[in-house]
Design a protein around this motif. Structure first.
Motif, PDB file in Angstrom:
ATOM      1  N   ARG A   1       0.832  -1.208   0.000  1.00 31.92           N
ATOM      2  CA  ARG A   1       0.000   0.000   0.000  1.00 31.92           C
ATOM      3  C   ARG A   1       0.867   1.260   0.000  1.00 31.92           C
ATOM      4  NH1 ARG A   1      -2.575  -3.764   3.088  1.00 31.92           N
ATOM      5  NH2 ARG A   1      -4.759  -4.166   2.597  1.00 31.92           N
TER       6      ARG A   1
ATOM      7  N   ARG B   1       3.919   1.417  -1.113  1.00 34.69           N
ATOM      8  CA  ARG B   1       4.590   1.505  -2.410  1.00 34.69           C
ATOM      9  C   ARG B   1       3.664   2.096  -3.463  1.00 34.69           C
ATOM     10  NH1 ARG B   1       5.787  -4.012  -1.589  1.00 34.69           N
ATOM     11  NH2 ARG B   1       5.027  -4.498  -3.672  1.00 34.69           N
ATOM     12  N   VAL B   2       2.388   1.696  -3.439  1.00 31.73           N
ATOM     13  CA  VAL B   2       1.420   2.253  -4.389  1.00 31.73           C
ATOM     14  C   VAL B   2       1.271   3.747  -4.156  1.00 31.73           C
ATOM     15  CG1 VAL B   2      -1.011   2.286  -5.077  1.00 31.73           C
ATOM     16  CG2 VAL B   2       0.159   0.099  -4.763  1.00 31.73           C
ATOM     17  N   ARG B   3       1.152   4.170  -2.909  1.00 33.63           N
ATOM     18  CA  ARG B   3       1.041   5.599  -2.592  1.00 33.63           C
ATOM     19  C   ARG B   3       2.269   6.373  -3.065  1.00 33.63           C
ATOM     20  NH1 ARG B   3      -0.814   3.418   2.563  1.00 33.63           N
ATOM     21  NH2 ARG B   3      -3.084   3.427   2.502  1.00 33.63           N
TER      22      ARG B   3
ATOM     23  N   GLU C   1       4.315   5.563  -5.482  1.00 39.99           N
ATOM     24  CA  GLU C   1       4.320   5.628  -6.944  1.00 39.99           C
ATOM     25  C   GLU C   1       3.268   6.598  -7.454  1.00 39.99           C
ATOM     26  OE1 GLU C   1       6.742   4.504  -8.733  1.00 39.99           O
ATOM     27  OE2 GLU C   1       7.624   3.479  -7.014  1.00 39.99           O
ATOM     28  N   ASP C   2       2.117   6.661  -6.806  1.00 42.45           N
ATOM     29  CA  ASP C   2       1.092   7.640  -7.180  1.00 42.45           C
ATOM     30  C   ASP C   2       1.621   9.062  -7.024  1.00 42.45           C
ATOM     31  OD1 ASP C   2      -0.776   5.731  -7.878  1.00 42.45           O
ATOM     32  OD2 ASP C   2      -1.907   5.868  -6.000  1.00 42.45           O
ATOM     33  N   GLU C   3       2.325   9.296  -5.933  1.00 37.66           N
ATOM     34  CA  GLU C   3       2.914  10.618  -5.694  1.00 37.66           C
ATOM     35  C   GLU C   3       3.936  10.950  -6.778  1.00 37.66           C
ATOM     36  OE1 GLU C   3       5.802  12.672  -2.424  1.00 37.66           O
ATOM     37  OE2 GLU C   3       4.160  11.456  -1.639  1.00 37.66           O
TER      38      GLU C   3
ATOM     39  N   LEU D   1       4.017   9.756  -9.828  1.00 34.33           N
ATOM     40  CA  LEU D   1       3.288  10.011 -11.069  1.00 34.33           C
ATOM     41  C   LEU D   1       2.705  11.413 -11.098  1.00 34.33           C
ATOM     42  CD1 LEU D   1       1.513   6.577 -11.574  1.00 34.33           C
ATOM     43  CD2 LEU D   1       3.281   7.579 -13.037  1.00 34.33           C
ATOM     44  N   GLU D   2       2.198  11.896  -9.977  1.00 38.26           N
ATOM     45  CA  GLU D   2       1.672  13.267  -9.905  1.00 38.26           C
ATOM     46  C   GLU D   2       2.785  14.286 -10.154  1.00 38.26           C
ATOM     47  OE1 GLU D   2      -0.539  14.041  -6.321  1.00 38.26           O
ATOM     48  OE2 GLU D   2      -1.738  12.220  -6.575  1.00 38.26           O
ATOM     49  N   GLN D   3       3.948  14.042  -9.564  1.00 40.43           N
ATOM     50  CA  GLN D   3       5.079  14.947  -9.754  1.00 40.43           C
ATOM     51  C   GLN D   3       5.530  14.955 -11.213  1.00 40.43           C
ATOM     52  OE1 GLN D   3       8.006  13.485  -7.003  1.00 40.43           O
ATOM     53  NE2 GLN D   3       6.907  14.218  -5.203  1.00 40.43           N
TER      54      GLN D   3
END
Length: 75
Positions: free
Chosen positions: A7, A9-11, A13-15, A17-19
């Protein structure tokens, strides 16, 4: 050695991707501004496209998107 929870790691990676999306948007805007300067210097989007091996449509589309974004920020 403990592995990071999936969880987290997903967060993370999401961060990231946003950057990256924000950085991509900024780079696209800077590129379009430079293309616009090129059109002012060379006279046409076709001339700018020829300089970089891209189509006039690609140049015009990037500039139009840039101008549209500028218009939205000033409203």
């Amino acid at each position: 050695m403990t592995e990071t929870d999936w969880r987290n790691r997903v967060r993370a990676e999401d961060e990231l991707l946003e950057q990256l999306a924000a950085a991509t948007k900024q780079a696209s805007q800077r590129r379009a501004a430079a293309l616009l300067e090129g059109v002012a210097e060379l006279g046409t989007a076709t001339a700018v496209g020829n300089e970089f091996g891209i189509t006039q449509q690609a140049v015009s589309k990037a500039i139009a998107k840039y101008r549209s974004a500028l218009d939205q920020t000033t409203e």
